[in-house]
Write a protein that holds these residues in place. Structure first.
Motif, mmCIF file in Angstrom:
data_model
loop_
_atom_site.group_PDB
_atom_site.id
_atom_site.type_symbol
_atom_site.label_atom_id
_atom_site.label_comp_id
_atom_site.label_asym_id
_atom_site.label_seq_id
_atom_site.Cartn_x
_atom_site.Cartn_y
_atom_site.Cartn_z
ATOM 1 N N THR A 112 4.633 5.697 3.039
ATOM 2 C CA THR A 112 4.089 7.053 2.835
ATOM 3 C C THR A 112 4.733 7.866 1.977
ATOM 4 N N ALA A 113 4.113 8.192 0.839
ATOM 5 C CA ALA A 113 4.822 9.107 -0.119
ATOM 6 C C ALA A 113 4.969 10.578 0.332
ATOM 7 N N GLU A 114 6.053 11.502 -0.224
ATOM 8 C CA GLU A 114 6.365 12.634 0.011
ATOM 9 C C GLU A 114 6.279 13.398 -1.255
ATOM 10 N N PHE A 115 6.031 14.739 -1.239
ATOM 11 C CA PHE A 115 6.030 15.631 -2.153
ATOM 12 C C PHE A 115 6.576 17.060 -2.109
ATOM 13 N N CYS A 116 7.029 17.532 -2.967
ATOM 14 C CA CYS A 116 7.407 19.156 -2.603
ATOM 15 C C CYS A 116 6.093 19.819 -2.645
ATOM 16 N N ILE A 117 5.995 20.635 -1.559
ATOM 17 C CA ILE A 117 4.783 21.290 -1.132
ATOM 18 C C ILE A 117 3.966 21.665 -2.165
ATOM 19 N N LEU A 118 4.803 22.661 -2.931
ATOM 20 C CA LEU A 118 4.102 23.449 -3.982
ATOM 21 C C LEU A 118 3.877 23.001 -5.468
ATOM 22 N N ALA B 269 1.778 12.278 8.562
ATOM 23 C CA ALA B 269 0.816 12.966 7.534
ATOM 24 C C ALA B 269 -0.666 12.329 7.459
ATOM 25 N N ILE B 270 -0.778 11.027 7.320
ATOM 26 C CA ILE B 270 -1.707 10.265 7.644
ATOM 27 C C ILE B 270 -2.107 9.700 8.986
ATOM 28 N N GLY C 253 -1.987 14.602 0.848
ATOM 29 C CA GLY C 253 -2.666 15.766 -0.132
ATOM 30 C C GLY C 253 -1.537 16.889 0.088
ATOM 31 N N PHE C 254 -2.037 18.133 0.394
ATOM 32 C CA PHE C 254 -1.236 19.292 0.680
ATOM 33 C C PHE C 254 0.137 19.145 1.280
ATOM 34 N N ALA C 255 -0.127 18.622 2.495
ATOM 35 C CA ALA C 255 1.283 18.436 3.419
ATOM 36 C C ALA C 255 1.638 17.074 3.449
ATOM 37 N N SER C 256 2.579 17.137 2.616
ATOM 38 C CA SER C 256 3.107 15.660 2.283
ATOM 39 C C SER C 256 4.509 15.286 2.720
ATOM 40 N N TYR C 257 4.709 14.438 3.571
ATOM 41 C CA TYR C 257 6.093 14.105 4.387
ATOM 42 C C TYR C 257 5.982 12.581 4.718
ATOM 43 N N LYS C 258 7.042 12.035 4.743
ATOM 44 C CA LYS C 258 7.092 10.617 5.028
ATOM 45 C C LYS C 258 7.054 10.322 6.385
ATOM 46 N N SER C 259 6.767 9.137 7.024
ATOM 47 C CA SER C 259 6.448 8.916 8.145
ATOM 48 C C SER C 259 7.778 8.947 9.151
ATOM 49 N N ASN C 260 9.099 8.570 8.442
ATOM 50 C CA ASN C 260 10.371 8.595 9.099
ATOM 51 C C ASN C 260 10.792 9.749 9.076
ATOM 52 N N VAL D 48 0.898 -1.284 0.075
ATOM 53 C CA VAL D 48 -0.040 0.105 -0.039
ATOM 54 C C VAL D 48 1.099 1.257 0.062
ATOM 55 N N ILE D 49 0.664 2.200 -0.768
ATOM 56 C CA ILE D 49 1.060 3.404 -0.826
ATOM 57 C C ILE D 49 0.146 4.553 -0.438
ATOM 58 N N LEU D 50 0.399 5.209 0.711
ATOM 59 C CA LEU D 50 -0.208 6.222 1.131
ATOM 60 C C LEU D 50 0.056 7.521 0.216
ATOM 61 N N VAL D 51 -0.888 8.543 -0.428
ATOM 62 C CA VAL D 51 -0.395 9.468 -1.041
ATOM 63 C C VAL D 51 -1.374 10.792 -0.439
#
Length: 408
Positions: free
Chosen positions: A52-58, A31-32, A15-22, A10-13
């Motif tokens: 958990t995925a992470e993304f650049c916030i913008l 984040a979730i 929303g706006f605030a995205s960062y890894k659990s570790n 499972v990959i948790l994706v």
């Protein structure tokens, strides 16, 4: 471990605030899960792999889909030559040395394809949907612009059966009115939001890494070194640094409507995206929505106490309308909301087949299944101020459904 037909990673994706659990903040407030626990840990305790995925916030939808792909398979983010030239940023981004699912798409010993499941929240919904569309169909624009030997596998397409299920939770599937309403009520809000995002990434870059995506866009804080003269007669000075925003680059970012998160969440850009997205024939689609508003006498929509900390935002959304041609129309049908996402938007996309959810055995791939709309705000779905046992049960019930969908 629950009884199941499949046990795909499972990959948790987020929303706006995205960062890894570790990550540093993820260890304190996932984040979730937020204050109710860690959804990733809960799913792992059930016997499934989970990340958990992470993304650049913008980052916009396209860039996040590319970032998600790179995280799953490992390697450097490739935003595509055509896309990066069109929107004026570097083609390559951060490098992920360790893939989340190294054997994704390969065959197991019993001859079955190793798939993944995507559970997306808010703005993560269009990201997950775009990823699946690219995997299935590729990108004609990137194919025509880039030599085949240099083309990312994501843009080639042909991966038609490696995502088992996409679940959208309060997903932005049709565009929201929040940013449009806030900009009208608070002129300059979108610029302030962009500055906040840059500030957050700046903190991350000093503690963890400098993301190439931001340096390529010029979305960084510039340093100005000064020294304060103590006027003691001993020529003693205290050095200090002031950080300033690059307003010109922020304006350019906001003007690139097809490549920024603020425009991407809106009705106009999401409509354009939906014209490109197609429900994959071998992937299941589930949709979970919330509502914390009540319609009075068929004339006015107001937030209920279930809106919680999102009451002010819910009130803005539930009273905002627009009938001027310079911006997308917003009618009363968009007033119902979960505090951030218009409920109408979190339902299955209007241009894709959909039905009401009944049971895993009655679901078919390529069709959206909508759960009954819940009386919960958007933050409640990701665990804010929720009882840990209720949040855990929420994740448990969802995983029980997903893991019992028949394997295609």
């Amino acid at each position: 471990m629950i009884k199941h037909n499949n046990a795909y990673p499972v990959i948790l994706v987020p929303g706006f605030a995205s960062y890894k659990s570790n990550s540093k903040i993820g260890k304190i407030m996932p984040a979730i899960g937020l204050t109710a626990g860690n959804a990733e840990t809960i799913i792992k305790d059930m016997g499934f792999q989970c990340h958990t995925a992470e993304f650049c916030i913008l980052s916009g939808v396209w860039d996040r889909a590319c970032e998600l792909y790179a995280q799953i398979v490992g390697g450097t983010v490739d935003y595509g030559e055509a896309h990066s030239r069109k929107y004026g940023h570097e083609r390559f981004g951060k490098t992920y040395k360790t893939p989340l699912v190294p054997d994704w798409g390969t065959l197991s010993e019993d001859g079955k394809i190793k798939k993944i499941t995507l559970i997306s929240f808010g703005f993560g919904a269009p990201v997950a949907r775009l990823l699946v569309t690219l995997l299935n169909n590729g990108s004609d624009e990137e194919k025509s612009y880039t030599k085949d030997t240099e083309l990312s596998p994501l843009f080639r397409g042909g991966y038609t059966n490696i995502v088992h299920c996409v679940t959208t939770v309060c997903g932005i599937n049709e565009g929201i009115t929040a940013f449009q309403a806030l900009e009208e009520k608070i002129p300059g809000f979108q610029k302030l939001y962009a500055k906040a995002g840059i500030g957050i990434e700046f903190v991350k870059s000093r503690s963890e890494y400098v993301d190439p995506y931001y340096t390529a866009h010029g979305l960084s804080l510039t340093q100005h070194a000064f020294s304060l003269d103590l006027a003691t007669g001993d020529d003693k000075k205290i050095p200090f640094t002031i950080y300033k925003f690059n307003d010109a680059q922020i304006e350019k970012y906001l003007d690139r409507r097809g490549d920024n998160i603020i425009a991407a969440t809106g009705i106009l850009e999401m409509t354009k995206l939906n014209n490109r997205l197609i429900a994959a024939p071998n992937t299941y689609y589930l949709s979970i929505s919330g509502s914390v508003t009540k319609n009075l006498f068929g004339k006015i929509t107001i937030p209920t106490l279930k809106a919680g900390v999102l009451f002010p935002m819910s009130l803005i959304i539930s009273t905002y309308e627009n009938y001027y041609d310079d911006k997308p129309y917003v009618t009363p049908k968009m007033h119902e909301n979960d505090g951030i996402v218009n409920t109408e938007s979190s339902l299955p996309p209007v241009n894709e087949p959909a039905s009401a959810y009944r049971s895993p055995s009655r679901c078919n791939p390529g069709i959206w299944y909508q759960f009954p709309v819940e009386n919960k705000n958007s933050f409640a779905f990701i665990g804010l101020f929720q009882r840990p046992d209720k949040f855990r049960n929420q994740i448990y019930e969802l995983m029980k459904i997903i893991s019992n969908l028949e394997t295609v």
